[in-house]
Write an enzyme that holds these catalytic residues in place. Sequence first.
Site, PDB file in Angstrom:
ATOM      1  CG  HIS A  57     -53.574  -0.181  24.607  1.00 55.76           C
ATOM      2  ND1 HIS A  57     -52.224  -0.451  24.671  1.00 55.76           N
ATOM      3  CD2 HIS A  57     -53.693   0.849  23.724  1.00 55.76           C
ATOM      4  CE1 HIS A  57     -51.561   0.397  23.887  1.00 55.76           C
ATOM      5  NE2 HIS A  57     -52.433   1.176  23.287  1.00 55.76           N
ATOM      6  CG  HIS A  59     -55.014   2.425  20.696  1.00 56.76           C
ATOM      7  ND1 HIS A  59     -54.413   3.408  21.443  1.00 56.76           N
ATOM      8  CD2 HIS A  59     -56.350   2.723  20.696  1.00 56.76           C
ATOM      9  CE1 HIS A  59     -55.337   4.260  21.877  1.00 56.76           C
ATOM     10  NE2 HIS A  59     -56.511   3.864  21.434  1.00 56.76           N
ATOM     11  CG  ASP A  61     -50.178   1.680  17.825  1.00 55.31           C
ATOM     12  OD1 ASP A  61     -51.250   1.506  18.433  1.00 55.31           O
ATOM     13  OD2 ASP A  61     -49.325   2.495  18.214  1.00 55.31           O
ATOM     14  CG  HIS A  62     -50.058  -1.268  21.325  1.00 51.10           C
ATOM     15  ND1 HIS A  62     -49.022  -1.372  22.225  1.00 51.10           N
ATOM     16  CD2 HIS A  62     -50.087   0.034  20.939  1.00 51.10           C
ATOM     17  CE1 HIS A  62     -48.456  -0.177  22.385  1.00 51.10           C
ATOM     18  NE2 HIS A  62     -49.087   0.683  21.606  1.00 51.10           N
ATOM     19  CG  HIS A 115     -53.213   5.407  25.650  1.00 51.15           C
ATOM     20  ND1 HIS A 115     -52.833   6.512  24.914  1.00 51.15           N
ATOM     21  CD2 HIS A 115     -53.088   4.344  24.817  1.00 51.15           C
ATOM     22  CE1 HIS A 115     -52.503   6.134  23.682  1.00 51.15           C
ATOM     23  NE2 HIS A 115     -52.646   4.821  23.605  1.00 51.15           N
ATOM     24  CG  ASP A 134     -49.138   3.140  23.790  1.00 52.18           C
ATOM     25  OD1 ASP A 134     -48.016   2.608  23.815  1.00 52.18           O
ATOM     26  OD2 ASP A 134     -49.772   3.361  22.743  1.00 52.18           O
ATOM     27  CG  HIS A 172     -45.307   4.254  20.889  1.00 52.61           C
ATOM     28  ND1 HIS A 172     -45.544   4.181  19.545  1.00 52.61           N
ATOM     29  CD2 HIS A 172     -46.455   3.838  21.487  1.00 52.61           C
ATOM     30  CE1 HIS A 172     -46.774   3.744  19.319  1.00 52.61           C
ATOM     31  NE2 HIS A 172     -47.343   3.532  20.499  1.00 52.61           N
TER      32      HIS A 172
END
Length: 242
Positions: A57, A59, A61-62, A115, A134, A172
């Site tokens: 996805h 985001h 942080d990915h 998400h 996530d 995570h």
Amino acid sequence: MSSLQYHLFPALSDNYGVLMHCPDSGQTASIDAPEAAAVEKALADTGWQLTHILVTHHHHDHVGGVLELKDKWNCAVVGSSEEPNALPGLTDTVTPGGTYDFAGHVARIIHTPGHTLGHITWHFADDGIVFAGDTLFTLGCGRVFEGTMEQMWSSLQVFEAMPPETIVYSGHEYTAANAEFALSVEPDNTALRARAGEIAKLRADGKPTVPTTIAEEMQTNPFLRAGSAARFAEVRRAKDSF
């Protein structure tokens, strides 16, 4: 055909990345790329050469490391056709409901919104592995940011239908907090209480709680065990304010 090899590594403050390597072809995929430096360290530690980034996805942080890694390695960057404009550096898109062949190992591409609206899960069924991003965590699930509670509940049903021995990699290290919350929901769940003790020891020793298995999650994850969309929404909202 040889089995795929996996290397879990930490990134950012609490993210995990995974390298997946095919020893026959030499191809190596990074499942998401939270930051380039962490992926580069994992590659150096393993001696593998990056050929693919498989994205769950959009985001940051990915995908924060995607462009730098693509520039260095000239690797394929593969993500969902549902959100091509949100994913940096895409070279190939996959369609939810379709498949993707990585070095002869086939992933089923599953749309798991909640998400994010375009979130996908990569399920290598023949290899007994799923990359949940996530959507599903060890003892938890992702926050519902873009989708609805009903969508997230439907997405979690995808995992319930998988073979119990399926290994689940997620994005995570949230498990200690997830365990504390899970015990508040099911204080009399003996499997959960035992697992919470195991998790506390793992974290005290600095060891990861990822991956997990579908069987473990079905026994102990309060979000998978909610039983209905309405109950799931109650549990998810309770976790949001826990």
